[in-house]
Design an enzyme around this catalytic site. Structure first.
Site, PDB file in Angstrom:
ATOM      1  N   HIS A   1      73.890  51.962   8.683  1.00  0.00           N
ATOM      2  CA  HIS A   1      73.709  50.721   7.919  1.00  0.00           C
ATOM      3  C   HIS A   1      74.295  49.558   8.704  1.00  0.00           C
ATOM      4  CE1 HIS A   1      77.795  51.853   6.925  1.00  0.00           C
ATOM      5  NE2 HIS A   1      78.004  50.809   6.150  1.00  0.00           N
TER       6      HIS A   1
ATOM      7  N   HIS B   1      76.691  47.307   8.143  1.00  0.00           N
ATOM      8  CA  HIS B   1      78.062  46.805   8.109  1.00  0.00           C
ATOM      9  C   HIS B   1      78.587  46.865   9.553  1.00  0.00           C
ATOM     10  CE1 HIS B   1      78.755  47.485   3.545  1.00  0.00           C
ATOM     11  NE2 HIS B   1      78.387  46.249   3.809  1.00  0.00           N
TER      12      HIS B   1
ATOM     13  N   ASP C   1      81.249  47.523  11.100  1.00  0.00           N
ATOM     14  CA  ASP C   1      82.035  48.634  11.650  1.00  0.00           C
ATOM     15  C   ASP C   1      81.160  49.812  12.079  1.00  0.00           C
ATOM     16  OD1 ASP C   1      81.652  48.775   8.809  1.00  0.00           O
ATOM     17  OD2 ASP C   1      83.098  50.414   8.672  1.00  0.00           O
ATOM     18  N   HIS C   2      79.831  49.683  11.868  1.00  0.00           N
ATOM     19  CA  HIS C   2      78.919  50.755  12.266  1.00  0.00           C
ATOM     20  C   HIS C   2      77.949  50.346  13.369  1.00  0.00           C
ATOM     21  CE1 HIS C   2      80.156  53.472   8.954  1.00  0.00           C
ATOM     22  NE2 HIS C   2      80.609  52.311   8.516  1.00  0.00           N
TER      23      HIS C   2
ATOM     24  N   HIS D   1      75.652  53.025  -1.259  1.00  0.00           N
ATOM     25  CA  HIS D   1      76.620  52.113  -0.656  1.00  0.00           C
ATOM     26  C   HIS D   1      76.293  50.685  -1.109  1.00  0.00           C
ATOM     27  CE1 HIS D   1      79.822  51.213   1.994  1.00  0.00           C
ATOM     28  NE2 HIS D   1      79.123  50.715   2.978  1.00  0.00           N
TER      29      HIS D   1
ATOM     30  N   ASP E   1      78.378  55.743   5.017  1.00  0.00           N
ATOM     31  CA  ASP E   1      79.279  55.231   3.979  1.00  0.00           C
ATOM     32  C   ASP E   1      78.637  55.483   2.615  1.00  0.00           C
ATOM     33  OD1 ASP E   1      80.813  54.363   6.041  1.00  0.00           O
ATOM     34  OD2 ASP E   1      80.801  52.238   5.485  1.00  0.00           O
TER      35      ASP E   1
HETATM   36 ZN   LIG Z   1      81.996  51.488   7.144  1.00  0.00          ZN
HETATM   37 ZN   LIG Z   2      79.715  50.180   4.966  1.00  0.00          ZN
END
Ligand SMILES: [Zn+2]
Ligand SMILES: [Zn+2]
Length: 300
Positions: free
Chosen positions: A61, A63, A65-66, A139, A209
């Protein structure tokens, strides 16, 4: 060989020398990257991952941090003179984001980049030895998990026995598929007398997530190895639910319900310095649980 190497095991903010999410899934034939948080390529160098072997990247996804490590990795591939194609799978407008970054820098690309938009659960890749499927998690934004199946090999023929039973070579392919051999006089040579079973299909499932989501059981059922996020300990269950994340206990409950072989937990909140409690909490429900540790490879 079928393994998962952890490059990052933390959630949004890097902390305590832990990095945002990224993993390398390796087989004898493929090297896949799953998520590409900031710092992923530095981690690859640290843990001696051969970056050039990566052929497909799966982003769960959008976000940061990915996927915030992706533009850097793609650019490095170009600078290193990569020529082979790179395939990137993800939901959302990743193609537009990356293409704008490359365009703004007038980045020279000596290789072809192919973006594949994920819009539904289904099969992403189906090759002779490997199948990759995706499934939806729950999520805050659209997010997917990935299931990697190393396909079952054909049955193994015992050379001495097929000679002893005098089975013609033209029937060998059928034997590998499990068929019995029938002689002209009606005598049946049972397949198991002359072949050995292949090892069962091996499955690794990566749940992106997600909130605790019981419907995931049907996707990860019977997997040899499952990675599930555990952003919080169970005493923060309410926060976890409100932020569409899971607790350690919840991940373990899902693993137990799905009858999986081994559970890896990660995506830890930066509020936690020590991670031992995550493992302890999960093991109360599902014994075969391990902290996904950066730099460590787990065999499927
Ligand atoms: Zn994450
Ligand atoms: Zn996430």
């Amino acid at each position: 060989m079928f393994s998962v190497t952890i490059l990052g095991n933390n959630s949004a903010v890097p902390a305590y020398d832990r990095h945002p999410t990224s993993q390398v899934v390796s087989t004898n034939h493929h090297t896949f990257l799953v998520d590409c948080g900031e710092g992923a390529q530095i981690q690859m160098m640290k843990y001696k991952i051969r970056r050039s072997r990566i052929s497909h990247i799966f982003i769960s996804h959008l976000h940061g941090d990915h996927f915030f490590g992706l533009a850097g990795l793609i650019t490095s591939f170009g600078l290193l003179g990569r020529t082979q194609d790179l395939h990137i799978f993800s939901p959302g407008p990743l193609k537009e984001i990356i293409e704008l970054q490359l365009k703004a820098g007038e980045t020279l690309m000596p290789y072809q980049l192919f973006f594949h938009s994920i819009q539904n659960a289904g099969v992403l890749l189906d090759e002779e030895k490997m199948k990759v499927e995706c499934f939806k998690t729950t999520h805050r934004i659209e997010c997917y998990g990935f299931k990697f199946t190393e396909k079952k090999k054909p049955r193994k023929i015992d050379g001495d026995k097929i000679k002893a039973y005098d089975i013609p070579a033209t029937f060998y392919e059928r034997l590998k598929e499990g068929a019995d051999y029938t002689r002209q006089n009606g005598e049946v040579i049972k397949n198991e007398w002359v072949t050995e079973a292949a090892p069962h299909e091996k499955i690794y499932a990566y749940c992106g997530d997600t909130r605790y989501e019981e419907k995931l059981v049907r996707y990860i059922k019977g997997a040899d190895l499952v990675y599930h996020e555990t952003t919080y300990l169970d005493n923060k269950r309410e926060i976890a639910e409100s932020r569409f994340h899971s607790t350690s206990r919840q991940a373990a409950e899902l693993a137990k319900k799905a009858g999986v072989g081994k559970l890896l937990i990660g995506h830890f909140s930066s509020r936690y310095e020590k991670l031992d409690d995550f493992e302890t909490e999960a093991r109360e429900v599902f014994e075969n649980t391990f902290i996904a540790t950066e730099g460590v490879s787990y065999f499927v």
